[in-house]
Design a protein around this motif. Structure first.
Motif, mmCIF file in Angstrom:
data_model
loop_
_atom_site.group_PDB
_atom_site.id
_atom_site.type_symbol
_atom_site.label_atom_id
_atom_site.label_comp_id
_atom_site.label_asym_id
_atom_site.label_seq_id
_atom_site.Cartn_x
_atom_site.Cartn_y
_atom_site.Cartn_z
ATOM 1 N N GLU A 78 33.645 6.445 16.266
ATOM 2 C CA GLU A 78 32.080 7.212 16.370
ATOM 3 C C GLU A 78 31.764 7.595 17.448
ATOM 4 O OE1 GLU A 78 28.850 3.496 17.631
ATOM 5 O OE2 GLU A 78 30.855 3.120 16.352
ATOM 6 N N PRO A 79 31.238 8.792 17.013
ATOM 7 C CA PRO A 79 30.345 9.540 18.015
ATOM 8 C C PRO A 79 29.747 9.280 19.052
ATOM 9 C CG PRO A 79 29.254 10.187 16.412
ATOM 10 C CD PRO A 79 30.518 8.952 15.870
ATOM 11 N N TRP A 80 29.963 8.523 19.424
ATOM 12 C CA TRP A 80 29.347 7.701 20.721
ATOM 13 C C TRP A 80 29.016 7.878 21.904
ATOM 14 C CZ3 TRP A 80 30.755 6.547 25.405
ATOM 15 C CH2 TRP A 80 32.048 7.148 26.059
ATOM 16 N N GLN A 81 29.803 8.535 22.339
ATOM 17 C CA GLN A 81 29.617 9.948 23.154
ATOM 18 C C GLN A 81 28.335 11.299 23.027
ATOM 19 O OE1 GLN A 81 33.484 11.302 23.926
ATOM 20 N NE2 GLN A 81 33.259 11.033 26.093
ATOM 21 N N ARG A 82 28.387 11.945 21.789
ATOM 22 C CA ARG A 82 27.149 12.036 21.661
ATOM 23 C C ARG A 82 25.701 11.476 20.767
ATOM 24 N NH1 ARG A 82 28.824 14.672 17.074
ATOM 25 N NH2 ARG A 82 28.240 13.616 15.883
ATOM 26 N N ILE A 83 25.673 10.382 20.954
ATOM 27 C CA ILE A 83 24.752 9.380 20.807
ATOM 28 C C ILE A 83 23.869 9.049 21.889
ATOM 29 C CG2 ILE A 83 24.230 6.933 20.360
ATOM 30 C CD1 ILE A 83 26.491 7.161 17.761
ATOM 31 N N HIS A 84 25.347 8.583 23.282
ATOM 32 C CA HIS A 84 24.447 8.106 24.043
ATOM 33 C C HIS A 84 23.912 9.260 25.089
ATOM 34 C CE1 HIS A 84 27.593 4.656 25.378
ATOM 35 N NE2 HIS A 84 27.001 4.990 23.912
ATOM 36 N N TRP A 85 24.721 10.472 25.603
ATOM 37 C CA TRP A 85 24.276 11.282 25.568
ATOM 38 C C TRP A 85 22.225 12.116 25.282
ATOM 39 C CZ3 TRP A 85 22.910 13.634 30.262
ATOM 40 C CH2 TRP A 85 23.080 14.777 29.804
ATOM 41 N N ARG A 86 22.049 11.963 23.797
ATOM 42 C CA ARG A 86 21.173 12.675 23.529
ATOM 43 C C ARG A 86 19.906 10.920 23.654
ATOM 44 N NH1 ARG A 86 23.067 13.959 17.065
ATOM 45 N NH2 ARG A 86 23.811 15.679 17.705
ATOM 46 N N SER A 87 20.454 9.934 23.712
ATOM 47 C CA SER A 87 19.655 9.108 24.239
ATOM 48 C C SER A 87 19.147 9.379 25.524
ATOM 49 C CB SER A 87 20.329 7.106 23.900
ATOM 50 O OG SER A 87 20.327 7.260 22.927
ATOM 51 N N ILE A 88 20.838 9.854 26.289
ATOM 52 C CA ILE A 88 19.851 10.025 27.663
ATOM 53 C C ILE A 88 18.779 11.068 28.140
ATOM 54 C CG2 ILE A 88 21.167 10.595 29.960
ATOM 55 C CD1 ILE A 88 23.376 8.696 29.544
ATOM 56 N N GLN A 89 19.301 12.458 27.180
ATOM 57 C CA GLN A 89 17.792 13.129 27.318
ATOM 58 C C GLN A 89 16.918 12.778 26.897
ATOM 59 O OE1 GLN A 89 20.709 15.553 24.907
ATOM 60 N NE2 GLN A 89 20.266 17.155 26.569
ATOM 61 N N THR A 90 17.008 12.067 25.688
ATOM 62 C CA THR A 90 15.160 11.602 25.533
ATOM 63 C C THR A 90 14.826 10.558 26.219
ATOM 64 O OG1 THR A 90 16.226 11.371 22.987
ATOM 65 C CG2 THR A 90 14.284 10.200 22.982
ATOM 66 N N ALA A 91 15.383 9.463 26.994
ATOM 67 C CA ALA A 91 14.947 9.150 27.954
ATOM 68 C C ALA A 91 14.134 9.417 29.028
ATOM 69 C CB ALA A 91 15.887 7.646 28.308
ATOM 70 N N TYR A 92 15.211 10.814 29.737
ATOM 71 C CA TYR A 92 15.327 10.811 30.902
ATOM 72 C C TYR A 92 14.673 12.840 31.283
ATOM 73 C CZ TYR A 92 16.584 6.539 31.750
ATOM 74 O OH TYR A 92 16.884 4.994 32.228
ATOM 75 N N GLY A 93 15.145 13.916 29.814
ATOM 76 C CA GLY A 93 14.267 14.958 30.298
ATOM 77 C C GLY A 93 13.824 15.009 30.945
ATOM 78 N N ASN A 94 12.619 14.274 31.130
ATOM 79 C CA ASN A 94 11.088 14.190 31.706
ATOM 80 C C ASN A 94 11.341 13.834 33.621
ATOM 81 O OD1 ASN A 94 10.056 16.120 30.187
ATOM 82 N ND2 ASN A 94 9.233 14.131 28.812
ATOM 83 N N ALA A 95 12.206 13.625 33.558
ATOM 84 C CA ALA A 95 12.711 12.347 35.064
ATOM 85 C C ALA A 95 12.739 13.626 35.771
ATOM 86 C CB ALA A 95 14.139 12.003 35.274
ATOM 87 N N PRO A 96 12.270 13.351 37.190
ATOM 88 C CA PRO A 96 12.105 14.149 38.266
ATOM 89 C C PRO A 96 13.702 14.174 38.448
ATOM 90 C CG PRO A 96 11.253 12.191 39.157
ATOM 91 C CD PRO A 96 11.090 11.845 37.757
ATOM 92 N N PHE A 97 14.667 14.190 38.733
ATOM 93 C CA PHE A 97 16.098 14.096 39.518
ATOM 94 C C PHE A 97 17.126 14.319 37.749
ATOM 95 C CE2 PHE A 97 14.565 12.982 42.735
ATOM 96 C CZ PHE A 97 14.707 13.295 44.142
ATOM 97 N N PHE A 98 16.606 15.096 36.343
ATOM 98 C CA PHE A 98 17.598 15.096 35.554
ATOM 99 C C PHE A 98 17.973 15.935 35.553
ATOM 100 C CE2 PHE A 98 18.311 16.709 30.943
ATOM 101 C CZ PHE A 98 18.446 15.200 30.419
#
Length: 212
Positions: A78-98
């Motif tokens: 399953e494409p877990w790497q893509r799933i993880h990266w999308r989740s990380i982008q959604t969670a931290y896209g607005n974080a100060p050091f993203f």
């Protein structure tokens, strides 16, 4: 605290692991254990827009439990790497050091690692660079059970002390988080949370963890 600390290798380890590793003068990484289910070895927790979100790495089918940790293989059915990266982008896209760390973190979710151990080890080396650890890092050469290791006063065995099954006393007590206004402070999230929210001074600038 003893000068050397022994810890397991986790996937983007939680802040409790980071705090213990930061304080050690020598960090021993367990390389001779057997894989254990239900641990941080193949999972991490991040703060998503709906609260705590678990990211898990699927493993190849078979008896991974009690398999030598260096033999555990990652599954790409399953494409877990893509799933993880999308989740990380959604969670931290607005974080100060993203923006500062996004490319480096994405690298770990693009490279096709065969073994879980190798991925986790490279993550630790990356975190050491970002947080400017000057301590020695070594892999264990043999597995030493906790009762025998307890006789070696120079090494503090913290294996089994950090688990998703119970809160850790060693987690950082506070640092600013992206969704703090919704959920309050969420303790012991992944190093990703600390890195994206606070940058390289995260372990030193905010709430300290209790000494073991």
């Amino acid at each position: 605290m003893r000068r050397a600390v022994l810890l397991e290798l986790f996937y983007w380890p939680p802040t409790s692991w980071m705090a213990l590793a930061q304080r050690a003068e020598t960090l021993w990484l367990e390389a001779c254990e057997h894989y254990q289910k239900g641990s941080y070895r193949n999972r991490c927790h991040i703060a998503g827009p709906n609260g705590i979100q678990r990211l898990s790495i699927p493993l190849q089918k078979g008896k991974n439990h009690q398999m030598p940790i260096r033999d555990v293989r990652i599954s790409y059915d399953e494409p877990w790497q893509r799933i993880h990266w999308r989740s990380i982008q959604t969670a931290y896209g607005n974080a100060p050091f993203f923006e500062h760390y996004a490319d480096a973190v994405a690298h770990f979710l693009e490279k096709p690692y065969t073994f879980l151990f190798d991925l986790n080890l490279e993550i630790v080396h990356f975190l050491a660079q970002q947080f400017s650890w000057t301590k020695d890092r070594d892999l264990t050469k043999d597995y030493v059970p906790a009762p025998l290791l307890s006789n070696q006063s120079a090494i503090q065995d913290m294996r089994g002390q950090i688990t998703p099954k119970r809160p850790s006393a060693f987690a950082l007590s506070y640092y600013p988080q992206v969704f703090e206004d919704r959920f309050g402070f969420l303790p012991d999230l992944s190093a990703l949370d600390l890195l994206f929210c606070c940058g390289p001074l995260g372990l030193n600038a905010w709430g300290a963890a209790p000494a073991p």
